[in-house]
Design an enzyme around this catalytic site. Structure first.
Site, PDB file in Angstrom:
ATOM      1  N   LYS A   1     -42.771 -49.174 -83.440  1.00 45.05           N
ATOM      2  CA  LYS A   1     -42.214 -49.982 -84.504  1.00 45.05           C
ATOM      3  C   LYS A   1     -41.943 -49.024 -85.598  1.00 45.05           C
ATOM      4  CE  LYS A   1     -43.519 -54.128 -87.338  1.00 45.05           C
ATOM      5  NZ  LYS A   1     -44.787 -54.972 -87.768  1.00 45.05           N
TER       6      LYS A   1
ATOM      7  N   SER B   1     -42.906 -59.916 -88.032  1.00 44.27           N
ATOM      8  CA  SER B   1     -42.163 -58.965 -88.320  1.00 44.27           C
ATOM      9  C   SER B   1     -41.782 -57.991 -87.099  1.00 44.27           C
ATOM     10  CB  SER B   1     -42.619 -58.300 -89.650  1.00 44.27           C
ATOM     11  OG  SER B   1     -43.987 -57.319 -88.864  1.00 44.27           O
TER      12      SER B   1
ATOM     13  N   SER C   1     -47.712 -60.751 -87.238  1.00 47.54           N
ATOM     14  CA  SER C   1     -46.558 -60.188 -86.982  1.00 47.54           C
ATOM     15  C   SER C   1     -46.547 -59.481 -85.479  1.00 47.54           C
ATOM     16  CB  SER C   1     -46.553 -59.119 -87.796  1.00 47.54           C
ATOM     17  OG  SER C   1     -45.599 -59.318 -89.183  1.00 47.54           O
TER      18      SER C   1
END
Lengths: 501, 503
Positions: free
Chosen positions: A84, A164, A188
């Site tokens: 990420k 997210s 997330s």
């Protein structure tokens, strides 16, 4: 078998499957890596990878093959994964999907990505996300949104992969990589996992180091694995977890062999169903999914018990005070002085104009909103009414869970999300609070610092994946993974999105 | 501990145009903790390094970097608290103080607002023998220093040096117990003395390692006593805070100016506005920096990157057990053990080294004589060359050796001064020098008698005069001393001369 088919087959492997094949010499890490790289090349439409690092990947793959040949290979050795964009990776752009970190190249590697690297895993690139991990649809990213590889039956509306960690979810679900790192501040990891039919684990707060992970809300942020199966989650998590003296909130606890704890035996375990999670207006199919999940666990020998977590309804508002408050302070460092974006200044502009213009240009609307909310709730005269009250609510929410666990509950089963993936752009016009409702089942876990895992267990009427969440006792991720493993085995969710990209 | 009793000094009274006023002063002293590394990073704290060379990733607030507490700094704060006889809080916590400035990379300073590590303590500020002000300490907390902004290197740009960023400070907050400019300066002097004794801060004000924010208000005589009875601040005037003072002289000047400014406003029928002010030493005045309305809203909240700081009583006890003797105790001991005056004890304990030095000289010797020699001869000589005790070319052992020679009667006080000068400039063992250079005092009465006889024989006229007037015996003593090169024991010479002239 054509080269393409082989690529797809290799990239479709689970971490466990790939590990076994690597160790047996049936495949090399270079082959696996090339397979993933070629899948990624053909998947720009998913917007999952925002910085590709094929050179690093192949170099690490070759090194992994050497280790494998020497018989010195941990489980993650040679496994291609995505990272990420919130994780700082040395010499590789790390922007938290924000314009304000434009051009930022860290001179350091986050502890979690370093542990994965040292375990021999292969970084394919950086993954899309909501800007500073603020969002539930991946639409706040400066790179543009990631797209869910899943579509509704007979409908080519582009759907959100959630957020997210939307890029991570999309990449794993579409077999662009075998696993990915995510971070979870209010859901997330778990919400995007549920939206894309994969497994996502948010560990106990303090289990994975936060060092080198761009901070959103420090008391809530926690890194975790996003994988195709529960077993993969156990394997990857084992390589990510562990004490880090560089993070004062990291727990000095031994990391057990999580995979070895996956017996699937949950006989006599008590699974709680919190009545407060049965919300007004909950779609029938979510309710049905939840009931079916409970049945599966009961059939596997668990005792299902109705429980109460009375302060649940205050969790979302408390979360949306605490998280923005911390974020407003954490994001103060993005001021254009030392790194990242700096606005062009006009004649006569001073430091105040530099801050204002830089931050107005560098932060997107959702980040700006949260910085302003956070600034407001911490300001003189409002601190007690908002921030202090939210902290008290947080303590009560934690106490709710503590009491449930003390009463003998081993894990708690809830839906992960109130709905399946929604269409990109569908929420654009909506009140931001409507978007925040995506986190209603997940934020309690962050507020209480507990481990939670999202497991795909079914599909909705339109064929989209739906997931259930299991919440465990602090530091007992092994037990939690085992319960999730039992649920996964019983649900038998094996659907994959049809390739349209 | 040996305690001396004190009376409180009278508060300073300033006569206004209409009536008298008193001052009420409280100080926040920022003391840099003497530590090689910063409060939350391993970067060096060395003064004068190349700009931006002592900067860790966390000091520059790089994304994802986290603070880790420096245990040594915590120990120094605890030591300081114990040295000020203060409450040590076994559980304290860090908060973030948020504001934007380029020399504050994080956008917040990590400090301890809600739960400081040290609670209430006190400092005894000696004003004159028998007179001292007991100043209560409200709290001491640890916090990060900011960096340095440099605005005068370029016409269009400002520069930032982050070397100081994150350096550990102790903020030592007093109660408003100080009643005049001299007391305020004396308080800082005393605090600095204690910190130096403890070794927790070098007290270097030029380098900014010790700075004070001074809160000043004025009130009518009698109001302060009402505040003392009730601890109700409404009896006191509105205060102004003068920021960042780094000299004792400026502290006094600024307080004096500020008090007179406030008095003028009040006597003119106006009211004092609570604000932050800066002292301009060139103009000798304070000027407004920011008003209460413009004051930052620091949005303090608990720092989520750091767990509450928990320390154990056993650890505190160990630190307590290893505290050095502090100025008040040393001062009292010098008075009682060595019989020196309070004034001399003050001078001798002004800094750690002087105290150690004196102790070594005085141990087992005549304390008053030792004090006299250390203060008048040694300090006087050092001062002439602008040297401190640490630079003294005469060691305590050497000075002790000189005193021993006096005590044994080997040398006279006058010879001792010559000997001191030789040791000061050339070094060497005093006893050996006396031996080598024949400086030993002559106490052999036979030799003195011979010398006296010789002078008497050579000066019959003088003898006759002296017999008429015994006061003239001094001339003979002088001649004898001259003839013996000053080495004759003066007491013996006097006696023999008197006896011979009488005979």
């Amino acid at each position: 078998m054509s080269a393409d088919t082989k690529s797809s087959d290799l990239a479709a492997l689970t971490i466990a499957g790939a590990r076994d094949a690597l160790r047996k010499g049936e495949v090399t890490s270079v082959e696996l890596t090339q397979a993933c790289l070629s899948r990624i090349e053909g998947a720009d439409a998913l917007g999952a990878f925002v910085h590709k690092t094929p050179e690093i990947a192949l170099e690490r793959a070759r090194a992994a093959d050497d280790r494998l040949a020497k018989g010195d290979a941990p489980a993650m050795c040679g496994i291609p994964i995505g990272i990420k964009d919130l994780f700082c990776t040395e010499g590789v752009p790390s922007q938290a999907a924000s314009r304000i970190l434009e051009g930022f190249l860290p001179q350091y590697e986050s502890t979690v990505s370093a542990k994965l690297r040292d375990a021999g895993s292969v970084m394919l690139g950086k993954l899309n996300m909501d800007e500073f991990a603020m969002g539930s649809s991946n639409e706040t990213s400066v790179y543009g949104n990631a797209v869910n590889p899943w579509r509704r039956d007979g409908d080519d509306t582009a759907l959100t992969p959630g957020g997210s960690s939307g890029g991570s979810a999309s990449a794993v679900a579409a077999d662009l990589c075998l696993g990915a790192t995510g971070t979870d501040t209010g859901g997330s990891i778990r919400q995007p996992a549920a939206f894309t039919g994969i497994t996502g684990l948010k560990p106990t707060y303090g289990r994975c180091s936060r060092w080198g992970v761009v901070a959103f809300a420090s008391s809530l942020d926690q890194a975790g694995p996003m994988t195709k199966t529960v077993r993969d989650a156990a394997i990857m998590f084992g390589a990510m977890a562990g004490h880090d003296p560089k993070d004062s909130t990291s727990a000095d606890l031994a990391v057990p062999d999580f995979e070895a704890m996956l017996t699937g035996d949950i006989k006599g375990k008590v699974i709680g169903l919190p009545r407060e999670y049965r919300m007004d207006g909950m779609p029938a199919e979510i309710e049905k999914l939840w009931a079916e999940g409970a049945d599966m666990l009961r059939d596997a020998g668990a005792e299902i018990r109705d429980i109460s977590l009375p302060h649940t309804k205050y969790a979302l508002p408390a979360y949306y005070v605490i998280a923005p408050a911390e974020a407003s302070s954490n994001l103060a460092r993005y001021d254009g002085v030392r790194y990242g974006h700096r606005a062009t200044l006009a004649q006569g502009d001073g430091i105040t104009e530099m801050y204002e213009k830089t931050r107005a240009e560098g932060f997107g609307p959702e980040v700006q909103r949260r910085v302003m909310v956070g600034t407001y709730v911490l300001s003189a005269g409002f601190y007690d009414a908002y921030y202090n009250r939210a902290r008290k609510v947080r303590a009560l929410i934690k106490r709710d869970f503590d009491q449930a666990f003390e009463a003998g509950v081993d894990a708690i089963l809830t839906p992960t999300t109130p709905s399946a993936a929604f269409g990109l752009g569908e929420m654009t016009e909506a009140d931001p609070v409507a978007m925040y409702l995506n986190d209603v089942f997940t934020v309690t876990v962050n507020l209480a610092g507990l481990p939670g895992i999202a497991v795909p267990t079914g599909t909705d009427a339109k064929g989209l994946p739906l997931g259930l969440q299991l919440i465990g006792r602090p530091w007992e991720e092994g037990e939690l993974l085992n319960a999730a493993y039992a649920l996964e085995s019983a649900a038998g969710f094996v659907s994959k999105p049809a390739k349209w990209w | 501990m040996l305690d001396l009793s004190y009376e409180s000094p009278a508060p300073k009274v300033i006569a206004g145009a209409k009536h008298d006023w008193e001052l009420v002063i409280g100080l926040e002293v920022h003391a840099q903790i003497a530590s090689k590394a910063k409060l939350f990073s391993g970067a060096s704290t060395q003064f004068g390094a190349e700009p931006n060379s002592n900067v860790a990733f966390v000091d520059a607030a790089m994304p994802g970097m986290l603070p880790v507490i420096n245990e040594f700094c915590v120990e120094q704060a605890v030591r300081t608290g114990l040295g000020l006889k203060a409450q040590i809080n076994l559980r304290s916590a860090f908060d973030r103080k948020n504001y934007f400035y380029p020399d504050l990379p994080q956008g917040y300073q990590i400090s301890q607002l809600y739960h400081p590590i040290v609670g209430e303590g006190e400092v005894l500020v000696n004003m004159a023998p028998g007179i001292a002000r007991r100043v209560r300490i409200e709290r001491i907390h640890m916090e990060q220093d900011a960096g340095k902004s440099i605005h005068d290197m370029d016409p269009t740009m400002s520069f930032v040096d982050l070397n100081r960023t994150g350096v550990a400070l102790m903020e030592i907050v007093s109660r408003p117990d100080i009643r005049g400019p001299e007391e305020a300066a004396a308080y800082v002097v005393k605090l600095r003395q204690i910190l130096r004794y403890l070794g927790t801060c070098d007290g270097n004000m030029q380098n900014g390692n010790l700075r004070a924010d001074v809160n000043v208000s004025v009130c009518r005589p009698g109001d302060y006593e009402k505040y003392q009875e009730t601890q109700d601040f409404s009896h006191l005037g509105t205060r102004c805070e003068i920021k960042n003072m780094n000299s004792m002289r400026f502290i006094q000047q600024a307080i004096d100016y500020e008090a007179r400014r406030q008095i003028a406003i009040l006597e003119d029928g106006g009211s004092v506005v609570q604000e932050t002010r800066l002292y301009d030493p060139d103009k000798g005045e304070t000027r407004s920096m920011r008003s209460k309305e413009e004051a930052h809203d620091y949005r303090y909240f608990p720092c989520p990157d750091l767990l509450p700081l928990e320390i154990e009583q056993g650890w505190v006890d160990d630190i307590q057990a290893n505290l050095p003797e502090l100025p008040d105790e040393k001062r009292a001991r010098f008075v009682t053990e060595y019989g020196v005056t309070e004034y001399d004890a003050d001078v001798l304990t002004a800094d750690v080294e002087s105290g150690h030095y004196f102790d070594e000289v005085a141990k087992g010797r005549d304390g008053k004589l030792a004090a006299n020699w250390v203060i008048n001869e040694l300090f006087g000589r050092l001062k002439k060359e602008d040297h401190g005790i640490a630079d003294s070319p005469v060691s305590a052992a050497q000075l002790g050796g000189i005193l021993d020679l006096i005590a044994k009667g080997d040398i006279s006080g006058k010879i001792a001064k010559d000997l001191f000068e030789i040791v000061y400039t050339e070094g060497g063992d005093p006893a050996q020098i006396v031996e080598d250079r024949g400086m030993r005092q002559v106490t052999d009465t036979g030799a003195i008698e011979a010398a006296v006889d010789k002078i008497i024989a050579e000066n019959p006229a003088q003898v006759e005069k002296a017999k008429q007037n015994p006061k003239l015996a001094g001339w003979f003593v002088g001649q004898v001393m001259k003839a013996t090169g000053g080495k004759a024991n003066p007491k013996a010479v006097n006696e023999i001369v008197a006896a011979k002239l009488a005979g």
